[in-house]
Design a protein around this motif. Sequence first.
Motif, PDB file in Angstrom:
ATOM      1  N   UNK A 173     -70.245  52.245   0.312  1.00  0.00           N
ATOM      2  CA  UNK A 173     -69.817  51.484   1.504  1.00  0.00           C
ATOM      3  C   UNK A 173     -70.941  50.704   2.188  1.00  0.00           C
ATOM      4  N   UNK A 174     -72.129  50.669   1.628  1.00  0.00           N
ATOM      5  CA  UNK A 174     -73.238  50.005   2.322  1.00  0.00           C
ATOM      6  C   UNK A 174     -73.078  48.482   2.298  1.00  0.00           C
ATOM      7  N   UNK A 175     -73.251  47.871   3.454  1.00  0.00           N
ATOM      8  CA  UNK A 175     -73.168  46.407   3.510  1.00  0.00           C
ATOM      9  C   UNK A 175     -74.587  45.829   3.593  1.00  0.00           C
ATOM     10  N   UNK A 176     -74.689  44.522   3.320  1.00  0.00           N
ATOM     11  CA  UNK A 176     -75.994  43.862   3.367  1.00  0.00           C
ATOM     12  C   UNK A 176     -76.569  43.926   4.790  1.00  0.00           C
ATOM     13  N   UNK A 177     -75.686  43.839   5.804  1.00  0.00           N
ATOM     14  CA  UNK A 177     -76.169  43.881   7.199  1.00  0.00           C
ATOM     15  C   UNK A 177     -76.779  45.247   7.505  1.00  0.00           C
ATOM     16  N   UNK A 178     -76.040  46.300   7.110  1.00  0.00           N
ATOM     17  CA  UNK A 178     -76.551  47.661   7.381  1.00  0.00           C
ATOM     18  C   UNK A 178     -77.877  47.888   6.674  1.00  0.00           C
ATOM     19  N   UNK A 179     -77.902  47.496   5.410  1.00  0.00           N
ATOM     20  CA  UNK A 179     -79.123  47.737   4.622  1.00  0.00           C
ATOM     21  C   UNK A 179     -80.303  46.930   5.171  1.00  0.00           C
ATOM     22  N   UNK A 180     -80.038  45.690   5.594  1.00  0.00           N
ATOM     23  CA  UNK A 180     -81.125  44.873   6.133  1.00  0.00           C
ATOM     24  C   UNK A 180     -81.730  45.550   7.363  1.00  0.00           C
ATOM     25  N   UNK A 181     -80.866  46.076   8.222  1.00  0.00           N
ATOM     26  CA  UNK A 181     -81.357  46.711   9.449  1.00  0.00           C
ATOM     27  C   UNK A 181     -82.169  47.972   9.094  1.00  0.00           C
ATOM     28  N   UNK A 218     -69.241  52.911  -5.408  1.00  0.00           N
ATOM     29  CA  UNK A 218     -70.521  52.245  -5.142  1.00  0.00           C
ATOM     30  C   UNK A 218     -70.288  50.734  -5.092  1.00  0.00           C
ATOM     31  N   UNK A 219     -71.196  49.995  -4.443  1.00  0.00           N
ATOM     32  CA  UNK A 219     -71.013  48.550  -4.318  1.00  0.00           C
ATOM     33  C   UNK A 219     -70.804  47.887  -5.684  1.00  0.00           C
ATOM     34  N   UNK A 220     -69.897  46.900  -5.707  1.00  0.00           N
ATOM     35  CA  UNK A 220     -69.678  46.193  -6.976  1.00  0.00           C
ATOM     36  C   UNK A 220     -70.880  45.291  -7.281  1.00  0.00           C
ATOM     37  N   UNK A 221     -70.811  44.646  -8.455  1.00  0.00           N
ATOM     38  CA  UNK A 221     -71.962  43.865  -8.930  1.00  0.00           C
ATOM     39  C   UNK A 221     -72.408  42.793  -7.921  1.00  0.00           C
ATOM     40  N   UNK A 222     -71.418  42.126  -7.313  1.00  0.00           N
ATOM     41  CA  UNK A 222     -71.756  41.047  -6.373  1.00  0.00           C
ATOM     42  C   UNK A 222     -72.463  41.586  -5.141  1.00  0.00           C
ATOM     43  N   UNK A 223     -71.931  42.693  -4.609  1.00  0.00           N
ATOM     44  CA  UNK A 223     -72.571  43.260  -3.409  1.00  0.00           C
ATOM     45  C   UNK A 223     -73.949  43.817  -3.783  1.00  0.00           C
ATOM     46  N   UNK A 224     -74.036  44.466  -4.937  1.00  0.00           N
ATOM     47  CA  UNK A 224     -75.329  45.020  -5.369  1.00  0.00           C
ATOM     48  C   UNK A 224     -76.351  43.890  -5.480  1.00  0.00           C
ATOM     49  N   UNK A 225     -75.911  42.755  -5.982  1.00  0.00           N
ATOM     50  CA  UNK A 225     -76.795  41.597  -6.132  1.00  0.00           C
ATOM     51  C   UNK A 225     -77.253  41.079  -4.753  1.00  0.00           C
ATOM     52  N   UNK A 226     -76.302  41.063  -3.815  1.00  0.00           N
ATOM     53  CA  UNK A 226     -76.632  40.618  -2.461  1.00  0.00           C
ATOM     54  C   UNK A 226     -77.651  41.581  -1.831  1.00  0.00           C
ATOM     55  N   UNK A 227     -77.416  42.882  -2.066  1.00  0.00           N
ATOM     56  CA  UNK A 227     -78.336  43.891  -1.517  1.00  0.00           C
ATOM     57  C   UNK A 227     -79.729  43.719  -2.134  1.00  0.00           C
ATOM     58  N   UNK A 228     -79.754  43.441  -3.432  1.00  0.00           N
ATOM     59  CA  UNK A 228     -81.036  43.243  -4.115  1.00  0.00           C
ATOM     60  C   UNK A 228     -81.742  42.016  -3.533  1.00  0.00           C
ATOM     61  N   UNK A 229     -80.984  40.932  -3.357  1.00  0.00           N
ATOM     62  CA  UNK A 229     -81.592  39.691  -2.852  1.00  0.00           C
ATOM     63  C   UNK A 229     -82.150  39.866  -1.438  1.00  0.00           C
ATOM     64  N   UNK A 230     -81.400  40.547  -0.551  1.00  0.00           N
ATOM     65  CA  UNK A 230     -81.942  40.711   0.814  1.00  0.00           C
ATOM     66  C   UNK A 230     -83.182  41.610   0.779  1.00  0.00           C
ATOM     67  N   UNK A 231     -83.188  42.567  -0.147  1.00  0.00           N
ATOM     68  CA  UNK A 231     -84.361  43.441  -0.284  1.00  0.00           C
ATOM     69  C   UNK A 231     -85.605  42.609  -0.606  1.00  0.00           C
ATOM     70  N   UNK A 232     -85.447  41.700  -1.562  1.00  0.00           N
ATOM     71  CA  UNK A 232     -86.607  40.880  -1.968  1.00  0.00           C
ATOM     72  C   UNK A 232     -87.063  39.994  -0.817  1.00  0.00           C
TER      73      UNK A 232
END
Length: 387
Positions: A173-181, A218-232
């Motif tokens: 359930x993790x979103x890019x916003x939550x992970x970024x914070x 777990x997050x699908x491929x698109x969300x996982x990719x978004x999470x990876x990109x914000x991480x970088x």
Amino acid sequence: MVNMMTPAGDFGVYIHWPFCLSKCPYCDFNSHVRHAAIDEARYVRAFAAEIASTAARIPGRTVSTIFFGGGTPSLMQPATVGAILDAIGKHWAIAPDVEITLEANPTSVEATRFKGYRAAGVNRVSLGVQSLDDAALKELGRLHTAQEALDAVAVARSIFERYSFDLIYARPRQTAEQWSAELRRAIGEAAEHLSLYQLTIEPETPFAALHKAGKLVVPNEDIARELYDVTQEICAAAGLPAYEISNHARPGAECRHNLVYWRGHEYAGIGPGAHGRLNINGARIATETERRPELWLMRVESLGHGLIVDEALTPGEQADEYLLMGLRLAEGIEPSRYTSLSGRDLDLERIATLREQGAVEHTAAGRLRVTMSGFPVLDAVVADLAA
Ligand SMILES: C[S@@+](CC[C@H](N)C(=O)[O-])C[C@H]1O[C@@H](n2cnc3c(N)ncnc32)[C@H](O)[C@@H]1O
Ligand code: SF4
């Protein structure tokens, strides 16, 4: 199996401590829970014996990195760590700038041992924080809260010049916003190094069963990719670029021990389930020891080592391993080293296709590396380039 092409580089010693207080449901590391007390003195004797038998095969090395991994090495008494370091120093020279890392779980009890580890010679700790969210920590089966982990980071900061911590992202359930914070908060606590792992559903773990039953999504491929990109993006902007697919550091603060693996240098693997790569008479020897702690002990006590695998890698295997490990690094690989190892060049047509797709690129110095957009599909890139 003559291989004159493995450069000398750093020599590392990996020590595996195979015990944990409880088994986390996502983890498939060689870790075991024991309810009776561990006879640490007996383990020290066995570690010392395995160090001696390994050193007899590769004498004359200078140790530049030592890594206590697990399991949970922060359950060891500082005296146990000290005795193992003494055994290493008895058989090999130790570089004056040796990096000695110990993996620690961030509970308050473990943080009380940090001073003792420092006194024993440890100069870097890597803490398994995993998340700064209490609900997520609970779901991951962790025994600490976020505050306890942050307190352990603060203790580490006050004692060690170098520390790192691990976080797991792409959680349910993790979103890019939550992970970024969460990541920004973590960077505020970080110094020079962070390991950021995407949650992997490992076969035969409780998480794999839950995942199969549809109870853990777990997050699908698109969300996982978004999470990876914000991480970088966030890490690079904070001065902690990725030097490896999951590892970020300020330039010069990379974990030298892990670089030994990724650059294909030599390392001894000591303890239950440890892997090693020894360069002996031009051959590259892969070693692996018995995983089960008690059986490893008995094996070492009767044979002087716990080896269950001890074999020379073929040139092709060495070359594939160089690709597999080296392409994880932002610095990439030297194509000429691949050629010397395997006796053949990398497939130029395949490289051209991968370049067109934006997955790989050449550096000015002629190295081949995976691009930021290639990293999320690293496995496919390596499979494409390997023999
Ligand atoms: C040897 S483990 C653990 C060290 C220490 N026992 C701890 O748990 O804090 C090293 C790291 O691998 C990561 N890890 C383990 N299993 C994982 C999984 N299934 N998916 C993603 N990361 C994982 C965790 O971040 C962990 O800190
Ligand atoms: S994640 Fe760490 S504490 Fe949890 S079982 Fe694995 S090695 Fe042990």
